[in-house]
Write a protein that holds these residues in place. Structure first.
Motif, short mmCIF file in Angstrom:
data_model
loop_
_atom_site.label_atom_id
_atom_site.label_comp_id
_atom_site.label_asym_id
_atom_site.label_seq_id
_atom_site.Cartn_x
_atom_site.Cartn_y
_atom_site.Cartn_z
N ARG A 66 -2.27 8.29 0.74
CA ARG A 66 -1.29 9.39 0.66
C ARG A 66 -1.93 10.72 0.99
O ARG A 66 -1.41 11.51 1.80
CB ARG A 66 -0.68 9.44 -0.73
N LEU A 67 -3.07 11.00 0.39
CA LEU A 67 -3.71 12.30 0.58
C LEU A 67 -4.23 12.47 2.00
O LEU A 67 -4.19 13.59 2.55
CB LEU A 67 -4.85 12.47 -0.43
N VAL A 68 -4.71 11.40 2.61
CA VAL A 68 -5.15 11.49 4.01
C VAL A 68 -3.96 11.82 4.90
O VAL A 68 -4.01 12.74 5.72
CB VAL A 68 -5.82 10.17 4.45
N ASN A 104 0.83 -1.21 0.00
CA ASN A 104 0.00 0.00 0.00
C ASN A 104 0.86 1.25 0.00
O ASN A 104 0.55 2.23 -0.68
CB ASN A 104 -0.94 0.01 1.21
N ARG A 105 1.92 1.22 0.77
CA ARG A 105 2.82 2.39 0.87
C ARG A 105 3.84 2.42 -0.27
O ARG A 105 4.63 3.35 -0.36
CB ARG A 105 3.54 2.35 2.22
N THR A 106 3.82 1.39 -1.11
CA THR A 106 4.78 1.20 -2.21
C THR A 106 6.22 1.41 -1.76
O THR A 106 6.97 2.19 -2.33
CB THR A 106 4.43 2.08 -3.43
N THR A 107 6.58 0.65 -0.72
CA THR A 107 7.96 0.64 -0.23
C THR A 107 8.61 -0.74 -0.37
O THR A 107 9.80 -0.87 -0.11
CB THR A 107 8.02 1.07 1.25
N LEU A 108 7.83 -1.74 -0.76
CA LEU A 108 8.37 -3.10 -0.80
C LEU A 108 9.50 -3.24 -1.81
O LEU A 108 10.46 -3.98 -1.58
CB LEU A 108 7.25 -4.10 -1.12
N LEU A 109 9.42 -2.53 -2.92
CA LEU A 109 10.43 -2.66 -3.96
C LEU A 109 11.79 -2.12 -3.50
O LEU A 109 12.83 -2.70 -3.80
CB LEU A 109 9.98 -1.91 -5.22
N ASP A 110 11.77 -1.04 -2.76
CA ASP A 110 13.02 -0.38 -2.35
C ASP A 110 13.57 -0.87 -1.03
O ASP A 110 14.75 -0.69 -0.75
CB ASP A 110 12.82 1.14 -2.28
N ASN A 111 12.72 -1.46 -0.21
CA ASN A 111 13.15 -1.84 1.13
C ASN A 111 12.98 -3.34 1.35
O ASN A 111 11.86 -3.81 1.61
CB ASN A 111 12.37 -1.07 2.19
N PRO A 112 14.06 -4.12 1.29
CA PRO A 112 13.96 -5.57 1.50
C PRO A 112 13.98 -5.97 2.97
O PRO A 112 14.06 -7.16 3.28
CB PRO A 112 15.21 -6.09 0.77
N ASN A 113 13.90 -5.00 3.87
CA ASN A 113 13.95 -5.28 5.31
C ASN A 113 12.69 -4.72 5.96
O ASN A 113 12.69 -3.65 6.55
CB ASN A 113 15.19 -4.64 5.93
N GLN A 114 11.59 -5.47 5.83
CA GLN A 114 10.30 -5.00 6.30
C GLN A 114 9.99 -5.47 7.71
O GLN A 114 10.28 -6.63 8.04
CB GLN A 114 9.19 -5.48 5.34
N PRO A 115 9.34 -4.65 8.54
CA PRO A 115 9.09 -3.23 8.32
C PRO A 115 10.14 -2.33 8.97
O PRO A 115 9.96 -1.13 9.03
CB PRO A 115 7.73 -3.03 9.00
N ASN A 116 11.21 -2.93 9.46
CA ASN A 116 12.16 -2.16 10.27
C ASN A 116 12.91 -1.09 9.50
O ASN A 116 13.44 -0.16 10.10
CB ASN A 116 13.13 -3.10 10.99
N GLY A 117 12.99 -1.21 8.18
CA GLY A 117 13.66 -0.17 7.43
C GLY A 117 12.72 0.92 6.94
O GLY A 117 13.13 1.79 6.15
N ARG A 140 9.33 8.10 2.82
CA ARG A 140 9.43 7.32 1.59
C ARG A 140 8.11 6.66 1.21
O ARG A 140 8.04 5.98 0.18
CB ARG A 140 10.51 6.24 1.75
N PHE A 141 7.08 6.84 2.02
CA PHE A 141 5.79 6.23 1.73
C PHE A 141 5.13 6.93 0.53
O PHE A 141 5.23 8.14 0.37
CB PHE A 141 4.84 6.33 2.92
N TYR A 142 4.41 6.14 -0.28
CA TYR A 142 3.55 6.64 -1.35
C TYR A 142 4.31 7.45 -2.41
O TYR A 142 3.73 8.30 -3.07
CB TYR A 142 2.40 7.49 -0.77
N ARG A 143 5.62 7.16 -2.59
CA ARG A 143 6.40 7.94 -3.55
C ARG A 143 6.36 7.37 -4.96
O ARG A 143 6.76 8.04 -5.90
CB ARG A 143 7.86 8.06 -3.07
N ASN A 144 5.90 6.14 -5.11
CA ASN A 144 5.75 5.59 -6.45
C ASN A 144 4.62 6.31 -7.17
O ASN A 144 3.64 6.75 -6.55
CB ASN A 144 5.45 4.09 -6.37
N ALA A 145 4.74 6.44 -8.48
CA ALA A 145 3.70 7.14 -9.25
C ALA A 145 2.34 6.48 -9.08
O ALA A 145 1.31 7.16 -8.96
CB ALA A 145 4.08 7.20 -10.73
N GLN A 146 2.32 5.14 -9.10
CA GLN A 146 1.09 4.41 -8.82
C GLN A 146 1.20 3.89 -7.39
O GLN A 146 2.03 3.03 -7.09
CB GLN A 146 0.90 3.24 -9.80
#
Length: 395
Positions: free
Chosen positions: A348-350, A318-331, A336-342
């Motif tokens: 994000r807006l909330v 949901n936060r589109t961080t899985l691609l960049d962060n292989p150490n979930q959720p501690n990293g 960095r949340f919601y920075r992917n275009a999709q």
């Protein structure tokens, strides 16, 4: 420990992780004080407090007495008692004594009363924002959630369903500790709806389909994206594919933050994300990610360890961080949340409008790094005195 995901009960929110062992402490008081502050800008507003007591639906009336609706002979029977709590003029505060109950909601409505119905069982029919024929659909209402048991009072502001008239929470304990959840500022709905429309126009996507308008054409609420999942189809497919491709050759580490410890996973030739404990996840769809509770994220028949993995995978997607962060959720870092275009642009807006970044915008929005900041907008106390709920203006 109670979280939003386990205090609501079946049908209202997903149960995600086993309850942690409770600390030994004295039982909570038999009642807490609920203070309802009308800051809506209107002189007419009403509250309703309803939940469960030993499996029975219950309402708390303005005098603090409990009303247990009987099982009716026919579906959608009007509630047999007036359980409205008038809030008084703008700027005034009404106080109600609330007994222990769970899976509870504090509904607030500006300008009119809400209609509640009962089905055989009994089962309370709550106001609906999805059924356009519901008598409450075009009313200006919102809610907060709580559970109050012998261990603690847990309360939270939720945007998992929708954004409407904003609320704030403040919980004062008998010990003098105060925890405040500011929530969205007054008049947040219109800017959020404007941004959803802009996002839809920019992409040719469906974010504007989340906006619900009243008979006067003005914004009434903005729904969470999973209620319009069919309109988003493959919106996140490219991102999900990229994640699955990455973890074919890179190890994903997931800290379950529980007795199950730290697990690792890779995507195999069968296209399953397979953990070293044997749990395997098929590639989710956009709808699975937005709902957090379908496809590979379904909790039906899931083991306890799977229930600990699911929130961390769903939150990262949901936060589109899985691609960049292989150490979930501690990293995880909120910047960095919601920075992917999709991404989950509703969430994000909330969060962009929350003054402290705290509030549930999807079911697993309480997932955070160990020792990291709280994103969920929850307040809890083992010795609660007063929970103040502030009703703010829609616009």
């Amino acid at each position: 420990m109670v979280t939003r995901r386990n205090f609501l009960g079946a049908g209202a929110a997903a149960i995600a992780v086993p309850l942690l062992p409770r600390r030994a402490f004295a039982a909570t008081p038999a009642r807490f004080n609920l203070a309802l502050l009308n800051a809506s800008g209107q002189n007419t507003a009403f509250a309703y407090v309803t939940g469960f007591d030993n499996g029975r639906p219950v309402f708390v009336r303005a005098d603090g007495s409990a009303y247990y609706p009987p099982s009716p002979s026919a579906p959608v029977t009007p509630l047999g008692a007036d359980c409205a709590i008038p809030l008084g003029a703008n700027g005034s505060t009404v106080r109600v004594s609330v007994p222990r109950m769970y899976g509870a909601r504090i509904y607030l409505c500006i300008g009119s009363r809400l209609d509640f119905y009962v089905n055989p069982g009994p089962a309370v029919v709550h106001p609906s924002f999805l059924n356009t024929s519901d008598s409450n659909f075009n009313k200006n209402w919102t809610f907060a959630e709580f559970t109050f048991n012998e261990y603690e009072l847990f309360s939270n502001i939720s945007y998992v369903d929708f954004v409407a008239a904003p609320l704030g929470l403040s919980l004062r304990s008998l010990s003098g500790r105060v925890e405040t959840i500011p929530g969205l500022p007054a008049a947040s709905l219109d800017p959020i709806c404007y941004s959803l429309q802009q996002q839809a126009t920019q992409e040719g996507s469906a974010w504007n389909s989340l906006i619900q308008r009243g008979p006067d054409g003005r914004n009434l609420r903005a729904m969470s994206a999973h209620y319009q999942a069919s309109r988003f189809q493959d919106y996140l497919t490219g991102y999900i594919d990229a994640c699955w491709n990455k973890y074919r050759n890179t190890t994903l580490t997931v800290d379950t933050q529980s007795g199950f410890g730290v697990l690792t996973a890779r995507v195999g030739g069968d296209n399953l994300l397979r953990f070293n404990n044997g749990e395997a996840f098929a590639k989710p769809s956009t709808a699975d990610v937005l709902s957090c509770d379908s496809g590979p994220f379904s909790l039906g028949g899931a083991s306890d360890v799977r229930k600990a993995i699911i929130p961390r995978l769903a939150a990262a997607l949901n936060r589109t961080t899985l691609l960049d962060n292989p150490n979930q959720p501690n990293g995880e870092v909120a910047s960095r949340f919601y920075r992917n275009a999709q991404t989950n642009h509703y969430a994000r807006l909330v969060h962009e409008r929350l003054p402290d970044n705290r509030g549930y915008a999807f079911p697993y929005d309480d997932v955070t790094a160990s020792g990291g900041p709280d994103f969920s907008g929850a307040a809890r106390s083992g010795d609660p005195d007063t929970l103040t709920v502030t009703l703010r203006a829609l616009r």
